[in-house]
Design an enzyme around this catalytic site. Structure first.
Site, PDB file in Angstrom:
ATOM      1  N   SER A 124      31.278  65.272  31.045  1.00  0.00           N
ATOM      2  CA  SER A 124      32.349  66.212  31.408  1.00  0.00           C
ATOM      3  C   SER A 124      31.689  67.523  31.836  1.00  0.00           C
ATOM      4  CB  SER A 124      33.212  66.477  30.172  1.00  0.00           C
ATOM      5  OG  SER A 124      34.037  67.609  30.367  1.00  0.00           O
ATOM      6  N   TYR A 176      33.996  68.737  21.251  1.00  0.00           N
ATOM      7  CA  TYR A 176      34.017  68.016  22.536  1.00  0.00           C
ATOM      8  C   TYR A 176      32.798  68.397  23.386  1.00  0.00           C
ATOM      9  CZ  TYR A 176      35.993  66.042  26.850  1.00  0.00           C
ATOM     10  OH  TYR A 176      36.209  65.299  27.993  1.00  0.00           O
TER      11      TYR A 176
END
Ligand code: NAD
Length: 286
Positions: free
Chosen positions: A156, A169
């Site tokens: 990501s 995350y």
């Protein structure tokens, strides 16, 4: 195996029941690959295969939790036995945990590390071993450089963008970027390509399924709705990410930022990390 066209290639995609995983499975199927759709939710994986078959592709669905070592070992062995060594593996399954570090419990950490990092480690270890053994059993090793197979790990933009709103995350995604770089170096001599794909925002169920910590119930509901709306308004559908993934395999790219914000954040992480440190201080809206 002509990776440029995917004809006859066998592709494993995890988290293939939704979002980027489903779109990637279908993009590969469209180009002639046989697809193995794996997801913790077996029904959604089966639905992906119904969609793949509707465009004339072959495929099968498997229910598997990527964070479960024994389940992944069994899954990899079944793929090998029922099909063969896969040519493409997309370690895509992922979840989000949002909120301050001190509100993120050990259970939250274990869950997200289990799916986002261990899932990628299991997929890369088990299928990587199969791919390496297959290449080394060949008498000669023709071109292209990823003839032996290709592993795509979905990281990501969070992998190079620190944020006090997403510490767990971001940590898992930074680890996936680094793991992919290390694997790429190791697997190059076996002609196996490895790519870390780093999308920015794309309209999937990730926010709807996210764990939000440190918020009241009302604030959590508000934030989930707002986040979900923001993803949809971004108008970057998973199919566009899937096209970039396909292109990355064909071109054997090491690191692929996907969409404008991800490119911009990647550039800033290299030329102006101080600006990202400022951005990192923005808390979750309440
Ligand atoms: N959507 C975005 O904006 C965005 C941006 C950057 C990166 N990503 C990454 O893309 C990947 C796919 O996410 P998405 O946006 O499509 O989300 P999504 O929630 O739509 O899909 C995730 C899929 O993974 C499956 N899954 C969850 N836990 C699993 C487990 N333990 N084992 C097997 N399958 C499991 C879910 O059932 C679901 O089908 C994730 O790794 C995510 O971090 C998404």
């Amino acid at each position: 195996m002509p990776l440029a066209h995917f004809d006859g290639a066998l592709a494993v995609v995890t988290g293939a029941g939704s979002g980027l995983g489903r779109a990637t499975a279908l993009a590969l199927a469209e180009r002639g690959a046989e697809v193995i759709a794996a997801d913790i939710d077996g029904d959604t994986a089966r639905r992906t295969i119904v969609l793949a078959k509707a465009i004339g592709a072959r495929g099968s669905a498997h229910q598997v939790d990527v964070s479960d070592r024994a389940a992944m070992e069994e899954f990899a062995a079944r793929v090998r036995a029922d099909h063969r060594v896969p040519d493409i593996v997309v370690n895509n399954a992922g979840i989000a945990v949002a909120g301050p570090f001190l509100d993120t419990g050990v259970d939250d950490w274990e869950r997200i590390l289990g799916v986002n990092l261990w899932g990628v480690i299991h997929g890369s270890r088990l299928f990587g071993r199969q791919m390496v053994d297959r290449v080394h059993a060949l008498p000669n090793k023709p071109e292209p450089p990823n003839f032996g197979g290709h592993i795509v790990n979905i990281a990501s933009a969070a992998g190079y963008t620190p944020s006090r709103a997403l510490p767990a995350y971001c940590t898992t995604k930074a680890a996936v970027v680094m793991l992919s770089e290390c694997l790429r170096a190791e697997f190059a001599s076996s002609r196996i390509g490895v790519t870390a794909v780093c999308p920015g925002f794309s309209g999937t169920s990730i926010v709807r399924n996210a764990t939000l910590v440190g918020l009241t119930e009302a604030a959590e509901r508000r934030l989930r709705e707002r986040g979900d709306r923001a993803l949809r308004l971004r108008h970057y559908p998973p199919e566009r990410v899937a096209e970039r993934i396909v292109h990355a395999i064909i071109k054997n790219r090491p690191l692929v930022p996907v969409n404008t914000e991800s490119h911009l954040l990647h550039a800033l992480s290299r030329v102006s990390p101080a600006s990202l440190r400022l951005l990192a201080k923005v808390p979750l809206p309440r």
